[in-house]
Enzyme design. Structure first.
Site, PDB file in Angstrom:
ATOM      1  N   HIS A  27       7.953  -4.250  -3.588  1.00  0.00           N
ATOM      2  CA  HIS A  27       7.186  -3.002  -3.466  1.00  0.00           C
ATOM      3  C   HIS A  27       5.758  -3.199  -2.994  1.00  0.00           C
ATOM      4  O   HIS A  27       4.991  -2.240  -2.957  1.00  0.00           O
ATOM      5  CB  HIS A  27       7.129  -2.275  -4.808  1.00  0.00           C
ATOM      6  CG  HIS A  27       8.435  -1.711  -5.251  1.00  0.00           C
ATOM      7  ND1 HIS A  27       8.838  -0.439  -4.957  1.00  0.00           N
ATOM      8  CD2 HIS A  27       9.446  -2.268  -5.956  1.00  0.00           C
ATOM      9  CE1 HIS A  27      10.027  -0.221  -5.480  1.00  0.00           C
ATOM     10  NE2 HIS A  27      10.429  -1.323  -6.085  1.00  0.00           N
TER      11      HIS A  27
ATOM     12  N   LYS B 173      -2.931  10.074  -6.766  1.00  0.00           N
ATOM     13  CA  LYS B 173      -2.276   8.752  -6.790  1.00  0.00           C
ATOM     14  C   LYS B 173      -3.121   7.850  -7.671  1.00  0.00           C
ATOM     15  O   LYS B 173      -4.211   8.247  -8.084  1.00  0.00           O
ATOM     16  CB  LYS B 173      -2.164   8.183  -5.387  1.00  0.00           C
ATOM     17  CG  LYS B 173      -3.453   8.326  -4.548  1.00  0.00           C
ATOM     18  CD  LYS B 173      -3.275   7.873  -3.123  1.00  0.00           C
ATOM     19  CE  LYS B 173      -2.599   8.882  -2.243  1.00  0.00           C
ATOM     20  NZ  LYS B 173      -1.259   8.534  -1.859  1.00  0.00           N
ATOM     21  N   ARG B 174      -2.642   6.662  -7.977  1.00  0.00           N
ATOM     22  CA  ARG B 174      -3.495   5.745  -8.739  1.00  0.00           C
ATOM     23  C   ARG B 174      -4.793   5.481  -7.997  1.00  0.00           C
ATOM     24  O   ARG B 174      -4.850   5.561  -6.769  1.00  0.00           O
ATOM     25  CB  ARG B 174      -2.766   4.405  -8.960  1.00  0.00           C
ATOM     26  CG  ARG B 174      -1.680   4.450  -9.991  1.00  0.00           C
ATOM     27  CD  ARG B 174      -2.156   4.982 -11.327  1.00  0.00           C
ATOM     28  NE  ARG B 174      -3.047   4.068 -12.019  1.00  0.00           N
ATOM     29  CZ  ARG B 174      -2.648   3.162 -12.899  1.00  0.00           C
ATOM     30  NH1 ARG B 174      -1.375   3.040 -13.222  1.00  0.00           N
ATOM     31  NH2 ARG B 174      -3.513   2.379 -13.504  1.00  0.00           N
TER      32      ARG B 174
ATOM     33  N   LYS C 255      -6.135   2.523  -1.542  1.00  0.00           N
ATOM     34  CA  LYS C 255      -5.739   3.930  -1.336  1.00  0.00           C
ATOM     35  C   LYS C 255      -6.928   4.754  -0.838  1.00  0.00           C
ATOM     36  O   LYS C 255      -6.770   5.858  -0.352  1.00  0.00           O
ATOM     37  CB  LYS C 255      -5.172   4.508  -2.626  1.00  0.00           C
ATOM     38  CG  LYS C 255      -3.874   3.817  -3.061  1.00  0.00           C
ATOM     39  CD  LYS C 255      -3.309   4.437  -4.327  1.00  0.00           C
ATOM     40  CE  LYS C 255      -2.106   3.703  -4.885  1.00  0.00           C
ATOM     41  NZ  LYS C 255      -0.844   4.035  -4.216  1.00  0.00           N
TER      42      LYS C 255
ATOM     43  N   THR D 247       4.893   7.810  -2.094  1.00  0.00           N
ATOM     44  CA  THR D 247       5.881   8.861  -2.321  1.00  0.00           C
ATOM     45  C   THR D 247       5.204  10.209  -2.533  1.00  0.00           C
ATOM     46  O   THR D 247       5.815  11.242  -2.296  1.00  0.00           O
ATOM     47  CB  THR D 247       6.799   8.533  -3.519  1.00  0.00           C
ATOM     48  OG1 THR D 247       6.010   7.957  -4.552  1.00  0.00           O
ATOM     49  CG2 THR D 247       7.874   7.559  -3.133  1.00  0.00           C
TER      50      THR D 247
ATOM     51  N   LYS E 119       6.267  14.204  -1.322  1.00  0.00           N
ATOM     52  CA  LYS E 119       6.288  15.396  -2.190  1.00  0.00           C
ATOM     53  C   LYS E 119       5.398  16.489  -1.623  1.00  0.00           C
ATOM     54  O   LYS E 119       5.740  17.674  -1.640  1.00  0.00           O
ATOM     55  CB  LYS E 119       5.796  15.029  -3.599  1.00  0.00           C
ATOM     56  CG  LYS E 119       6.695  14.065  -4.324  1.00  0.00           C
ATOM     57  CD  LYS E 119       6.007  13.449  -5.534  1.00  0.00           C
ATOM     58  CE  LYS E 119       6.747  12.199  -5.951  1.00  0.00           C
ATOM     59  NZ  LYS E 119       6.001  11.380  -6.920  1.00  0.00           N
TER      60      LYS E 119
END
Ligand code: GLG
Length: 803
Positions: free
Chosen positions: A349, A535-536, A541, A641, A645
């Site tokens: 992952h 998100k985290r 990110k 992901t 969504k």
């Protein structure tokens, strides 16, 4: 499968009477939740039993998904939906003057995961049942879920998440299925009738007790099992653990979930957790194989069992299966290895090296002496086999034990017949960069399986209005068969449908605005652009890039340069030990305070950082998003992901060409997504040539300079040191995530957003295309590919039972 409103009312009333000695109108929402979950359990119990019986009767191959995290969120509405009861129950409750949403809010989130990896595991569970395969989850029943996040003076504080305080209504303790797991002590190999057999001395014996949760398939009669293991002291060992601290040592094994998913911690407790659930899971699988299926011939095991290793945390399964086969069942090494390879498969992952697990050989030897011997033997045979076939360098680079450490990814790859990445780019990077040597050795083992999402949850449960619109336009079939969603594109020029899309979004934004008002006391205008990054919190990110954009907008507005109204919404938890990520939270919170209360800004820009982002909060935010921020440094986000969504709910994605963003762009076409930023070759070039000099960019770009300076020149109150830390990082040649390199292009992308926003009609058209094409990321499609290419499963035939 039918349930009438009246039958339901009777069942509910009955449960309230029995559980609480109360009448319906006296019961609190939390009591009603308990009663309602009781009705639901009675509803699926017969099909859960029937699934188990059919599995045994048909001797069907089953997959066991081993994952250290499962993040299902809440189960009440999912179970209602999947049983086909949701509408009936909602309507019946409403007849009684009760509100399903309020009752459902009493359910605590089952937050046994950090982020995408754990959520994916939960989505796979739902999907396996819904596509009619027999798949079982195997994990840990953490007493405390992922911490609850609070902001105090803008800082993140972590509070314990005692989700089991009020009992979990879904789990069933299956004491009869308990097994023992051994840690520590010494091992000696002795000859027992010609078979070298381990003799153990000392150490701890822990009792692993499974708690099973039913995973109800979507209207298909299949109900699978998520099995989570709890650590206890075995009754026969009670005397060996006399003191409280002795007992704690055992029972604490399953207390906490490690609150970090992008950094690996080489801690003994984590290693114990990994072995604990792996050993317990494999023992129960073999017990079932031998006792229930009556098999003794282990060479047939791969016809009945597939074990999937979700990231490296369960990679010890390879050594443990070897131990069980060789030591306990006396299968010779070569045969056992052949079986293991056929049984095991592995998903990677992440390519980030800090998340790649490596265990110290000394620690492993002490905690799991026999496992360490087995890993050593696997490594020895691996090297011996390749010796002479490939260069020594390749052997050295790929072997399992190196520099006193066990490389868990190498163990996972060497012992699995399938290795997959989670999006096309990610798999390509595994094959050509990160795992290149392995790819050259075993090209056939590598494959891509792009992630998917539970559309059932993110549309049918989280966005009922949009789901109704789909029903009214394309018919109801999309609910079971997502391909049909493509038909929604036929309404591309249908003004009424486009207006409905905008109206539904507005309604969802109004609901979120109310929630924001309740939670934070801040008013936001539902007509503004709702710009969402959930998100985290991690540097890769790049919540930081969003922050710089906010500061730029703020400076513009202060200077009288106009922009469309915008509400930027964040949801993100930082790992408690990740100092930089926590500094980012502090700066965003202070920036939010400053902007939200500035009369000059007058509500043109609002910044909302919602506390404690979890699955339930995601269900509120995602349907209300206009813009989806997917702005990771290219190559770093394996898939993502939340991007899927948000698109399914009609948000327009602002994206780097990273992870699954690339596949989203491919699905919707370049007119329906806004992309920007460095491409993968540029990123690798910076790394290879050490040619990233952000200070030069900063000195030569006055806009960038002014924006970054806002972090340090006192513009943002109460966060001087944190602002300084961010600015220093951005300007350093060692900044790995190239925030400033993408800054200018990101601003352009955001200008494009503003441009597009002006035309509500074409915005709705982009929304529509995104909704229609989210079918590509239906997790059921992902699962079908795993089931066919990797696990080789057949669908279970179950007799449907009436409730
Ligand atoms: C990882 C990755 C995500 C990925 C998820 C599920 O970082 O990009 O979508 O797994 O495969 N740790 C994660 O969440």
């Amino acid at each position: 499968m039918q349930l009438t409103k009246d039958e339901f009312k009777k069942k509910l009333k009955n449960k309230v009477n029995i559980y609480f000695e109360e009448e319906l109108d006296e019961a609190s929402n939390s009591e009603l939740y308990t009663a309602l979950s009781g009705v639901v359990r009675d509803g699926y119990a017969p099909q859960w039993r029937r699934t188990r019986i059919s599995e045994a009767d048909q001797g069907q191959k089953q997959v066991y998904y081993f994952s250290i995290e499962f993040l299902p969120g809440t189960l009440l509405k999912t179970n209602l939906l999947n049983l086909g009861w949701l509408d009936t129950v909602r309507a019946a409750l409403s007849d009684l003057g009760l509100d399903l949403d309020k009752i459902a809010a009493a359910e605590p989130d089952m937050a046994l995961g950090n982020g995408g990896l754990g959520r994916l595991a939960a989505a796979f569970m739902d999907s396996l049942a819904s596509t009619g395969y027999t798949g079982n989850g195997n994990g840990i029943r953490y007493k405390y879920g992922l911490f609850k996040q609070k902001f105090v003076n803008g800082y993140q504080k972590e509070l314990p998440n005692d989700w089991l305080k009020k009992d979990d209504h879904w789990e069933v303790r299956r004491e009869s299925k308990s097994v023992l797991v051994r840690f520590g002590g010494k091992v000696r190999m002795v000859d027992d009738n010609g078979w070298m057999t381990p003799q153990y001395e000392g150490g701890d014996v822990v009792r692993a007790v499974p708690y099973d949760t039913a995973i109800v398939g979507y209207r298909d009669g299949v109900t699978n099992t998520l099995r989570l293991w709890d650590a206890e002291i075995p009754p026969e060992e009670e005397l060996s653990y006399p003191t409280i601290s002795d007992r704690r040592r055992i029972e604490d094994l399953t207390s906490i979930l490690y609150p970090d998913d992008s950094n690996y911690e080489g801690r003994l407790l984590r290693l114990k957790q990994e072995y604990f659930f792996v050993s317990a899971g494999l023992q129960s699988i073999l017990d079932y194989y031998v006792k229930k299926l009556g098999n003794k011939d282990f060479t047939k095991l791969p016809d009945y069992v597939a074990v999937h290793i979700n990231d490296t945390h369960p990679a010890m399964a390879i050594a443990e299966l070897m131990r069980l086969l060789v030591d306990e069942h006396r299968v010779d090494w070569e045969t056992a290895w052949d079986i293991t390879l056929k049984v095991m498969s592995y998903t990677n992952h992440t390519i980030m090296s800090e998340a790649m697990e490596k265990w110290d050989t000394n620690m492993l030897s002490q905690l799991l002496p026999r496992i360490m011997q087995i890993i050593t033997e696997i490594d020895r045979r691996y090297c011996a086999y390749l010796n002479g076939q490939v260069s020594n360098d390749v052997i050295e680079r790929t072997r399992i034990i190196k520099n006193g450490q066990v490389q868990m990814a190498h163990l996972a790859i060497i012992g699995s017949h399938s290795i997959n990445g989670v999006a096309a780019l990610h798999t390509q990077l595994l094959e050509t960069k990160v795992l290149k040597d392995f790819y050259n050795l075993y090209p056939d083992r590598f494959n891509n399986k792009t992630n998917g999402i539970t559309l059932r949850r993110w549309l049918q449960i989280a966005n009922p209005e949009l789901s109704d619109l789909l029903d009214q336009t394309i018919g109801k079939d999309w609910r079971k068969n997502s391909d049909k969603m493509l038909n929604f594109e036929k309404y591309y020029n249908d003004t009424l449908v486009l207006e409905r899309i905008n109206q539904i979004k507005l309604d969802n934004k109004k609901k979120l605005a109310e929630f924001i008002k309740e939670q934070m006391g801040v008013e936001v205008d539902p007509n503004a652009i709702f710009d969402v990054q959930v998100k985290r919190l991690h540097e890769y990110k790049r919540q930081t890039l969003k922050l710089l954009h906010i500061l730029k907008l703020y400076q513009d507005l202060k200077a009288g340069i106009d922009h469309p109204k915008r509400v930027v919404i964040f949801g993100a938890k930082a790992a408690p030990s990740y100092v930089f990520a926590k500094q980012v939270i502090k700066v965003i919170n202070e920036t939010a305070n400053m902007i939200n209360s500035d009369p000059d800004i007058n509500g043109k820009l609002k910044v909302i950082f919602l506390e404690n982002y979890d699955v339930s909060l995601a269900e509120k935010i995602i349907p209300a998003a206009d813009v989806s921020e997917q702005i990771s440094t290219t190559t770093k986000e394996a898939s993502g992901t939340s991007n899927m969504k948000l698109m399914a709910n009609g948000a327009l994605t602002v994206a780097t060409m990273d992870g699954a963003n690339i596949e989203i762009a491919d699905a919707v076409g370049e007119d329906n997504i806004i992309t920007f930023g460095l491409n993968k070759d540029q990123v690798y070039k910076y790394y290879a040539e050490h040619s990233y000099h952000p200070r030069e960019m900063y000195e030569s770009d006055p806009v960038m300079k002014k924006t970054v300076d806002a972090l340090t020149d006192g513009t943002i109150p109460n966060c001087f040191s944190e602002g300084q830390a961010l600015a220093n990082k951005f300007l350093s040649d060692n900044e790995q995530f190239f925030v400033l390199a993408d800054f200018a292009d990101y601003l352009k992308a955001q200008e494009k957003v503003e441009q597009e926003w002006k035309d509500k009609h074409s915005w709705a058209q982009m929304s529509l295309v995104n909704i229609a094409h989210s079918e590509r990321f239906d997790v059921d499609k992902t699962i079908e590919r795993y089931a066919q290419d990797i696990w080789h499963l057949k669908k279970l035939k179950v007799e449907k039972v009436d409730h």
